[in-house]
Design a protein around this motif. Structure first.
Motif, PDB file in Angstrom:
ATOM      1  N   ALA A 120      -4.967   9.917 -12.739  1.00 27.11           N
ATOM      2  CA  ALA A 120      -5.513  11.469 -12.454  1.00 27.11           C
ATOM      3  C   ALA A 120      -7.068  11.173 -11.871  1.00 27.11           C
ATOM      4  O   ALA A 120      -7.172  11.898 -10.931  1.00 27.11           O
ATOM      5  CB  ALA A 120      -5.467  12.337 -13.794  1.00 27.11           C
ATOM      6  N   LEU A 121      -7.727  10.398 -12.677  1.00 28.20           N
ATOM      7  CA  LEU A 121      -9.005  10.252 -12.204  1.00 28.20           C
ATOM      8  C   LEU A 121      -8.950   9.537 -10.722  1.00 28.20           C
ATOM      9  O   LEU A 121      -9.951   9.743  -9.792  1.00 28.20           O
ATOM     10  CB  LEU A 121     -10.111   9.516 -13.201  1.00 28.20           C
ATOM     11  CG  LEU A 121     -10.126  10.215 -14.478  1.00 28.20           C
ATOM     12  CD1 LEU A 121     -10.947   9.493 -15.358  1.00 28.20           C
ATOM     13  CD2 LEU A 121     -10.470  11.539 -14.221  1.00 28.20           C
ATOM     14  N   LYS A 122      -8.170   8.514 -10.559  1.00 28.36           N
ATOM     15  CA  LYS A 122      -8.011   8.072  -9.234  1.00 28.36           C
ATOM     16  C   LYS A 122      -7.512   8.939  -8.011  1.00 28.36           C
ATOM     17  O   LYS A 122      -8.242   8.720  -6.912  1.00 28.36           O
ATOM     18  CB  LYS A 122      -7.090   6.695  -9.077  1.00 28.36           C
ATOM     19  CG  LYS A 122      -7.706   5.490 -10.184  1.00 28.36           C
ATOM     20  CD  LYS A 122      -6.417   4.457 -10.035  1.00 28.36           C
ATOM     21  CE  LYS A 122      -7.128   3.269 -11.039  1.00 28.36           C
ATOM     22  NZ  LYS A 122      -5.897   2.343 -11.111  1.00 28.36           N
ATOM     23  N   GLY A 128       1.109  -1.300 -21.722  1.00 29.75           N
ATOM     24  CA  GLY A 128       1.933  -2.280 -21.216  1.00 29.75           C
ATOM     25  C   GLY A 128       2.998  -2.138 -20.211  1.00 29.75           C
ATOM     26  O   GLY A 128       3.519  -3.171 -19.817  1.00 29.75           O
ATOM     27  N   ASN A 129       2.983  -1.067 -19.624  1.00 28.13           N
ATOM     28  CA  ASN A 129       3.891  -0.781 -18.460  1.00 28.13           C
ATOM     29  C   ASN A 129       3.066  -0.211 -17.285  1.00 28.13           C
ATOM     30  O   ASN A 129       1.967   0.541 -17.405  1.00 28.13           O
ATOM     31  CB  ASN A 129       4.924   0.405 -19.005  1.00 28.13           C
ATOM     32  CG  ASN A 129       5.915  -0.205 -20.030  1.00 28.13           C
ATOM     33  OD1 ASN A 129       6.365  -1.065 -19.784  1.00 28.13           O
ATOM     34  ND2 ASN A 129       5.850   0.491 -21.344  1.00 28.13           N
ATOM     35  N   PHE A 130       3.541  -0.462 -16.102  1.00 25.14           N
ATOM     36  CA  PHE A 130       2.771   0.220 -14.947  1.00 25.14           C
ATOM     37  C   PHE A 130       3.287   1.411 -14.590  1.00 25.14           C
ATOM     38  O   PHE A 130       4.835   1.764 -14.503  1.00 25.14           O
ATOM     39  CB  PHE A 130       3.024  -0.791 -13.784  1.00 25.14           C
ATOM     40  CG  PHE A 130       1.888  -2.113 -13.989  1.00 25.14           C
ATOM     41  CD1 PHE A 130       0.643  -1.911 -13.424  1.00 25.14           C
ATOM     42  CD2 PHE A 130       2.245  -3.132 -14.566  1.00 25.14           C
ATOM     43  CE1 PHE A 130      -0.187  -3.059 -13.746  1.00 25.14           C
ATOM     44  CE2 PHE A 130       1.588  -4.131 -15.154  1.00 25.14           C
ATOM     45  CZ  PHE A 130       0.149  -4.260 -14.302  1.00 25.14           C
ATOM     46  N   TYR A 131       2.696   2.485 -14.089  1.00 28.26           N
ATOM     47  CA  TYR A 131       3.141   3.704 -13.416  1.00 28.26           C
ATOM     48  C   TYR A 131       2.439   3.815 -12.206  1.00 28.26           C
ATOM     49  O   TYR A 131       1.052   3.515 -12.062  1.00 28.26           O
ATOM     50  CB  TYR A 131       2.612   4.769 -14.468  1.00 28.26           C
ATOM     51  CG  TYR A 131       3.346   4.775 -15.832  1.00 28.26           C
ATOM     52  CD1 TYR A 131       4.408   5.757 -16.061  1.00 28.26           C
ATOM     53  CD2 TYR A 131       2.836   3.974 -16.819  1.00 28.26           C
ATOM     54  CE1 TYR A 131       4.929   5.564 -17.273  1.00 28.26           C
ATOM     55  CE2 TYR A 131       3.624   3.818 -18.186  1.00 28.26           C
ATOM     56  CZ  TYR A 131       4.620   4.747 -18.284  1.00 28.26           C
ATOM     57  OH  TYR A 131       5.367   4.566 -19.438  1.00 28.26           O
ATOM     58  N   GLY A 132       3.074   4.628 -11.132  1.00 35.10           N
ATOM     59  CA  GLY A 132       2.480   4.677  -9.857  1.00 35.10           C
ATOM     60  C   GLY A 132       2.904   6.076  -9.353  1.00 35.10           C
ATOM     61  O   GLY A 132       4.005   6.500  -9.492  1.00 35.10           O
ATOM     62  N   ASP A 164       0.795  -1.112   0.101  1.00 34.44           N
ATOM     63  CA  ASP A 164      -0.087   0.141   0.013  1.00 34.44           C
ATOM     64  C   ASP A 164       0.818   1.240  -0.062  1.00 34.44           C
ATOM     65  O   ASP A 164       0.474   2.233   0.592  1.00 34.44           O
ATOM     66  CB  ASP A 164      -0.908  -0.051   1.009  1.00 34.44           C
ATOM     67  CG  ASP A 164      -1.935   1.173   1.113  1.00 34.44           C
ATOM     68  OD1 ASP A 164      -2.449   1.261  -0.051  1.00 34.44           O
ATOM     69  OD2 ASP A 164      -2.523   1.547   1.993  1.00 34.44           O
ATOM     70  N   GLU A 165       1.968   1.205  -0.807  1.00 37.36           N
ATOM     71  CA  GLU A 165       2.943   2.382  -0.918  1.00 37.36           C
ATOM     72  C   GLU A 165       2.709   3.327  -2.191  1.00 37.36           C
ATOM     73  O   GLU A 165       3.251   4.362  -2.174  1.00 37.36           O
ATOM     74  CB  GLU A 165       4.138   1.746  -0.978  1.00 37.36           C
ATOM     75  CG  GLU A 165       4.801   0.908  -0.023  1.00 37.36           C
ATOM     76  CD  GLU A 165       6.090   0.316  -0.178  1.00 37.36           C
ATOM     77  OE1 GLU A 165       7.115   1.046  -0.773  1.00 37.36           O
ATOM     78  OE2 GLU A 165       6.395  -0.994   0.158  1.00 37.36           O
ATOM     79  N   LEU A 166       1.362   3.194  -2.907  1.00 42.42           N
ATOM     80  CA  LEU A 166       1.058   4.021  -4.191  1.00 42.42           C
ATOM     81  C   LEU A 166      -0.208   4.834  -3.834  1.00 42.42           C
ATOM     82  O   LEU A 166      -1.094   4.086  -3.222  1.00 42.42           O
ATOM     83  CB  LEU A 166       1.326   3.097  -5.209  1.00 42.42           C
ATOM     84  CG  LEU A 166       2.467   2.309  -5.680  1.00 42.42           C
ATOM     85  CD1 LEU A 166       2.190   1.502  -6.889  1.00 42.42           C
ATOM     86  CD2 LEU A 166       3.644   3.383  -5.879  1.00 42.42           C
ATOM     87  N   LEU A 167      -0.204   5.685  -4.109  1.00 43.15           N
ATOM     88  CA  LEU A 167      -1.430   6.501  -3.992  1.00 43.15           C
ATOM     89  C   LEU A 167      -2.456   6.157  -5.172  1.00 43.15           C
ATOM     90  O   LEU A 167      -3.739   6.013  -5.072  1.00 43.15           O
ATOM     91  CB  LEU A 167      -1.448   8.087  -4.406  1.00 43.15           C
ATOM     92  CG  LEU A 167      -0.733   8.913  -3.155  1.00 43.15           C
ATOM     93  CD1 LEU A 167      -0.458  10.285  -3.464  1.00 43.15           C
ATOM     94  CD2 LEU A 167      -1.414   8.789  -1.934  1.00 43.15           C
ATOM     95  N   GLU A 168      -1.959   5.735  -6.382  1.00 45.18           N
ATOM     96  CA  GLU A 168      -2.541   5.226  -7.637  1.00 45.18           C
ATOM     97  C   GLU A 168      -1.452   4.519  -8.529  1.00 45.18           C
ATOM     98  O   GLU A 168      -0.367   4.841  -8.415  1.00 45.18           O
ATOM     99  CB  GLU A 168      -3.268   6.273  -8.218  1.00 45.18           C
ATOM    100  CG  GLU A 168      -2.237   7.571  -8.876  1.00 45.18           C
ATOM    101  CD  GLU A 168      -1.594   7.035 -10.219  1.00 45.18           C
ATOM    102  OE1 GLU A 168      -2.196   6.379 -10.814  1.00 45.18           O
ATOM    103  OE2 GLU A 168      -0.296   7.489 -10.286  1.00 45.18           O
ATOM    104  N   TYR A 169      -2.226   3.627  -9.258  1.00 40.65           N
ATOM    105  CA  TYR A 169      -1.223   2.990 -10.145  1.00 40.65           C
ATOM    106  C   TYR A 169      -2.029   2.582 -11.403  1.00 40.65           C
ATOM    107  O   TYR A 169      -3.256   2.530 -11.296  1.00 40.65           O
ATOM    108  CB  TYR A 169      -0.317   1.681  -9.394  1.00 40.65           C
ATOM    109  CG  TYR A 169      -1.309   0.774  -9.020  1.00 40.65           C
ATOM    110  CD1 TYR A 169      -1.443  -0.221 -10.067  1.00 40.65           C
ATOM    111  CD2 TYR A 169      -1.690   0.646  -7.687  1.00 40.65           C
ATOM    112  CE1 TYR A 169      -2.425  -1.730  -9.624  1.00 40.65           C
ATOM    113  CE2 TYR A 169      -2.661  -0.133  -7.427  1.00 40.65           C
ATOM    114  CZ  TYR A 169      -2.776  -1.400  -8.332  1.00 40.65           C
ATOM    115  OH  TYR A 169      -3.421  -2.294  -7.909  1.00 40.65           O
ATOM    116  N   ALA A 170      -1.464   2.404 -12.670  1.00 47.26           N
ATOM    117  CA  ALA A 170      -2.043   2.078 -13.760  1.00 47.26           C
ATOM    118  C   ALA A 170      -1.237   1.386 -14.790  1.00 47.26           C
ATOM    119  O   ALA A 170      -0.120   1.557 -14.614  1.00 47.26           O
ATOM    120  CB  ALA A 170      -2.910   3.326 -14.480  1.00 47.26           C
TER     121      ALA A 170
END
Length: 197
Positions: free
Chosen positions: A102-104, A73-77, A63-69
Motif C-alpha cells: 500500500a505504501l509503495k 514468506g509469500n510474494f504478492y503483487g 516490469d509487469e507489477l505496480l508493486e510487490y512484497a
C-alpha cells in the motif's frame, strides 16, 4: 476514477468488506498475483492469480507489477495491465493489499486513497485468525506480531475504518470515496465544461 487501497492486519476482515463493496456497480477489484498456496475457498482469477516463484520473478523482470512484497514468506503483487484497463473502463478500482504494498502504491500514485481497516480490539483480531482454521498456531502468532508492526504505520494512511460492523464499515468507505470525488482537483472536467458552455 479512483485507486482505493484497502489494507490492514490479517484477520481484520478485508476480504469480507471488499466483497460487500463489490456489490456496488462503480467498483472493480484489482486481482493480485501471489506465490501463496491456494486455499480451498479460493478460485484462480477471482481471488488471486496463483503463480510459481519463477513466474512471479518473470513478472518482476518484465516490469509487469505496480508493486510487490514478501509477506509471511509469500510474494504478492499488483498487475499493471489489470489496474490500467479497469480505470480506463470507468471503474473505481479497489486494491486489497498488505501495508508494505500500500505504501509503495502511495509513493507512485499520491492521489491513491489509502484506507486502513482494523478490528475493534487486538483480542478480536486473535479470535478471527483462530476462527479461520486455516493456519497453525505459529503462523497465527507471526501474523499477530506482524499486525503490531502494521498498526504502528497508521499515520501513513488517509483514513482509518474500524471493522466492528460490516455494513457500517462499508458505509464509511463509500462515504470516503464520494467525498474524495468531490475534491477540487478531481473536478477539473466540471469546471472546464462550465466555462465552455
Amino acid at each position: 476514477m479512483l485507486k482505493i487501497v484497502i489494507s490492514g492486519p490479517s484477520g481484520c476482515g478485508k476480504g469480507t468488506v471488499v466483497k460487500e463493496l463489490l456489490k456496488y456497480s462503480n467498483y472493480k477489484l484489482s486481482i493480485s498475483v501471489t506465490t501463496r498456496q491456494k486455499r480451498s475457498t479460493e478460485e484462480e482469477g477471482v481471488h488471486y492469480f496463483f503463480k510459481t516463484q519463477e513466474e512471479f520473478d518473470s513478472m518482476i523482470a518484465g516490469d509487469e507489477l505496480l508493486e510487490y512484497a514478501n509477506f509471511c514468506g509469500n510474494f504478492y503483487g499488483t498487475p499493471k495491465d489489470y489496474v490500467d484497463k479497469t480505470i480506463k473502463d470507468g471503474f473505481d478500482i479497489i486494491l486489497e493489499i498488505e501495508v508494505e504494498g500500500a505504501l509503495k502504491i502511495k509513493d507512485k500514485f499520491p492521489e491513491a486513497i489509502l484506507i486502513f481497516l482494523i478490528p475493534p480490539t487486538f483480542t478480536e483480531l486473535h479470535s478471527r485468525l483462530v476462527g479461520r482454521q486455516t493456519e497453525s498456531e505459529d503462523v497465527i502468532n507471526y501474523r499477530l506480531s506482524r499486525a503490531r508492526e502494521e498498526l504502528a504505520l497508521y499515520k501513513k494512511y488517509d483514513y482509518i475504518v474500524i471493522n466492528d460492523d460490516i455494513s457500517e464499515a462499508v458505509r464509511q468507505i463509500n462515504a470516503i470515496v464520494e467525498s474524495e470525488k468531490l475534491r477540487s482537483h478531481n473536478r477539473k472536467d466540471i469546471i472546464d465544461f462550465m466555462l465552455n458552455n
